[in-house]
Design a protein around this motif. Structure first.
Motif, PDB file in Angstrom:
ATOM      1  N   GLU A  26      44.947  64.965  22.207  1.00 17.98           N
ATOM      2  CA  GLU A  26      45.425  64.272  23.393  1.00 17.98           C
ATOM      3  C   GLU A  26      46.673  63.442  23.114  1.00 17.98           C
ATOM      4  O   GLU A  26      47.531  63.298  23.981  1.00 17.98           O
ATOM      5  CB  GLU A  26      44.320  63.417  24.001  1.00 17.98           C
ATOM      6  N   SER A  27      46.790  62.922  21.918  1.00 15.89           N
ATOM      7  CA  SER A  27      48.004  62.190  21.558  1.00 15.89           C
ATOM      8  C   SER A  27      49.202  63.138  21.517  1.00 15.89           C
ATOM      9  O   SER A  27      50.285  62.818  22.016  1.00 15.89           O
ATOM     10  CB  SER A  27      47.820  61.499  20.207  1.00 15.89           C
ATOM     11  N   GLY A  28      49.001  64.315  20.942  1.00 13.03           N
ATOM     12  CA  GLY A  28      50.045  65.339  20.926  1.00 13.03           C
ATOM     13  C   GLY A  28      50.381  65.803  22.332  1.00 13.03           C
ATOM     14  O   GLY A  28      51.542  66.068  22.651  1.00 13.03           O
ATOM     15  N   LEU A  29      49.368  65.885  23.182  1.00 13.60           N
ATOM     16  CA  LEU A  29      49.593  66.289  24.567  1.00 13.60           C
ATOM     17  C   LEU A  29      50.416  65.225  25.295  1.00 13.60           C
ATOM     18  O   LEU A  29      51.331  65.558  26.048  1.00 13.60           O
ATOM     19  CB  LEU A  29      48.266  66.530  25.287  1.00 13.60           C
ATOM     20  N   LEU A  90      44.634  72.866  31.630  1.00 13.88           N
ATOM     21  CA  LEU A  90      45.628  71.967  31.051  1.00 13.88           C
ATOM     22  C   LEU A  90      46.022  70.876  32.042  1.00 13.88           C
ATOM     23  O   LEU A  90      46.199  69.711  31.664  1.00 13.88           O
ATOM     24  CB  LEU A  90      46.848  72.774  30.598  1.00 13.88           C
ATOM     25  N   ILE A  91      46.128  71.234  33.316  1.00 10.92           N
ATOM     26  CA  ILE A  91      46.413  70.229  34.352  1.00 10.92           C
ATOM     27  C   ILE A  91      45.318  69.170  34.353  1.00 10.92           C
ATOM     28  O   ILE A  91      45.600  67.969  34.427  1.00 10.92           O
ATOM     29  CB  ILE A  91      46.545  70.887  35.741  1.00 10.92           C
ATOM     30  N   ASP A  92      44.063  69.587  34.244  1.00  8.21           N
ATOM     31  CA  ASP A  92      42.949  68.630  34.200  1.00  8.21           C
ATOM     32  C   ASP A  92      43.073  67.707  33.001  1.00  8.21           C
ATOM     33  O   ASP A  92      42.853  66.493  33.116  1.00  8.21           O
ATOM     34  CB  ASP A  92      41.604  69.355  34.171  1.00  8.21           C
ATOM     35  N   ARG A  93      43.425  68.255  31.841  1.00 11.07           N
ATOM     36  CA  ARG A  93      43.616  67.426  30.645  1.00 11.07           C
ATOM     37  C   ARG A  93      44.724  66.402  30.874  1.00 11.07           C
ATOM     38  O   ARG A  93      44.603  65.236  30.486  1.00 11.07           O
ATOM     39  CB  ARG A  93      43.986  68.294  29.441  1.00 11.07           C
ATOM     40  N   HIS A  96      43.678  63.535  33.042  1.00 11.05           N
ATOM     41  CA  HIS A  96      42.859  62.578  32.301  1.00 11.05           C
ATOM     42  C   HIS A  96      43.711  61.647  31.442  1.00 11.05           C
ATOM     43  O   HIS A  96      43.319  60.515  31.183  1.00 11.05           O
ATOM     44  CB  HIS A  96      41.817  63.302  31.447  1.00 11.05           C
ATOM     45  N   LEU A  97      44.877  62.102  31.013  1.00 13.63           N
ATOM     46  CA  LEU A  97      45.768  61.242  30.239  1.00 13.63           C
ATOM     47  C   LEU A  97      46.200  60.032  31.059  1.00 13.63           C
ATOM     48  O   LEU A  97      46.333  58.931  30.524  1.00 13.63           O
ATOM     49  CB  LEU A  97      47.015  62.000  29.788  1.00 13.63           C
ATOM     50  N   ASP A  98      46.448  60.246  32.337  1.00 16.69           N
ATOM     51  CA  ASP A  98      46.856  59.147  33.215  1.00 16.69           C
ATOM     52  C   ASP A  98      45.763  58.088  33.338  1.00 16.69           C
ATOM     53  O   ASP A  98      46.039  56.951  33.679  1.00 16.69           O
ATOM     54  CB  ASP A  98      47.190  59.682  34.610  1.00 16.69           C
ATOM     55  N   GLN A  99      44.538  58.449  33.062  1.00 14.94           N
ATOM     56  CA  GLN A  99      43.396  57.546  33.208  1.00 14.94           C
ATOM     57  C   GLN A  99      43.077  56.787  31.919  1.00 14.94           C
ATOM     58  O   GLN A  99      42.295  55.853  31.940  1.00 14.94           O
ATOM     59  CB  GLN A  99      42.156  58.348  33.607  1.00 14.94           C
TER      60      GLN A  99
END
Length: 109
Positions: A26-29, A90-93, A96-99
């Motif tokens: 997630e950090s890389g994303l 990927l859109i869902d992931r 979740h980053l925004d949260q």
């Protein structure tokens, strides 16, 4: 019509960074989302609101998610169901980053 589709597909390379981030990184994303949002902005891409005007206050994640949504729709148009499903996951992931408060670097444009 063929020229329009070819022009749209030529922009897919801008999504390369987010499309290649491994599951669970997630950090890389988050870093890839920032890179892709900057590339989209440099290319002149706009995110529009529901009235068709440039969106104000869109985050990097929202911008990239919108671009991936357009990409997924193109994949569906060409019958690439599995790849479209991967793009939607990927859109869902990215949403979740925004949260997540522990992921930094997702600035508001």
């Amino acid at each position: 019509m063929a020229g329009y589709v070819a022009a749209r597909l030529a922009r897919i390379d801008l999504l390369e960074h987010v499309l290649t981030v491994p599951e669970g990184d997630e950090s890389g994303l988050a870093d890839a989302v920032t890179t892709v949002a900057e590339a989209l902005a440099d290319d002149g891409a706009l995110v529009l609101d529901e009235d068709g005007f440039p969106a104000q206050g869109a985050t990097d994640a929202e911008v990239v998610a919108e671009a991936l949504d357009a990409y997924a729709r193109l994949l569906l148009l060409f019958g690439e169901i599995d790849q479209a499903a991967e793009a939607v996951a990927l859109i869902d992931r990215i949403h979740h980053l925004d949260q997540r408060p522990d992921i930094r670097g997702l600035r508001i444009l």
